[in-house]
Each structure stands twice: as C-alpha cells, then as structure tokens.
Design a protein around this motif. Structure first.
Motif: not given
Length: 122
Positions: A79-83, A6-7, A19-21
């Motif tokens: 991916y996880l895009q967090m807004n 993860e990053s 944004s996580l990947s």
C-alpha cells in the motif's frame, strides 16, 4: 510468473489524500521487497518508497512525512498512503515487486504493475 494489479489512483485537490494498493499474484515463493515508483510527464521514473519483507521502509526526500508505505505479507499486497498531496505529486504511480516464484526451483522475479494515474489539482 507473477502479476501485479494496482488500484486507487484518481483526482484529488491539493492537501488531500489518496491510498494506492498493489496485489501480487502467481506462484510466489517469497517476496524480498516491494516498491512504489512514479513517473511525471517528461520526467524519468523515480523511486518513491520501498519496504522490505521485514518491514524496513525508505522514502524519497520529497515525500517523507507525507507518504507511508506498508505491506500485508499474507496477502502479498503493498500500500501507499499519500497525505498532504501537492501538484508536484502528479504522476503515474507504479508498483514493483521482487522476489522468488516457484518453478522447478525458486526463480527470481522482478514484476511491474500497469500504473495508476494520480492527479493533484484544484
């Protein structure tokens, strides 16, 4: 077996974005679904979002409309895009991938990433 890396975690102000990947590697035969979980201090780990191989996604109620899960199948990446992040989103975020790896025949795997810290604070 299958390893996950993860990053993308870090410190962000309320209202900001991260944004996580998560990249899966190994002798992967087929990925069934990919998940993001989180665990806040003193709380149980909870499912945040999930996505199937066909692209169907689901979200925990508190992140609907703010988080977006996506995947790149050829790259075995989720991916996880967090807004619009809130202080209550502060947690260690873990990716989880389930599928089959190639052994003498397809064998099921259920792998977890090492976790990445997300802190939402002013």
């Amino acid at each position: 077996q299958v390893q996950l890396v993860e990053s993308g975690g870090g410190l962000v102000q309320p209202g900001g974005s991260l944004s996580l990947s998560c990249v899966a590697s190994g002798n992967i035969f087929r990925i069934i679904a990919m998940y993001w979980y989180r665990q806040a201090p003193g709380k149980q780990r909870e499912l945040v979002a999930s996505i199937t191989s066909g692209g169907n996604s689901n979200y925990e109620d508190s992140v609907k409309g703010r988080f977006t899960i996506s995947r790149d199948n050829p790259l075995n990446t989720v991916y996880l895009q967090m807004n619009s992040l809130k202080p209550e989103d502060t947690a260690v975020y873990y990716c989880n991938v389930r599928g089959y790896y190639s052994s003498s025949g397809p064998s099921f795997f259920d792998s977890w990433g090492q976790g990445t810290q997300v802190i939402v604070s002013s």
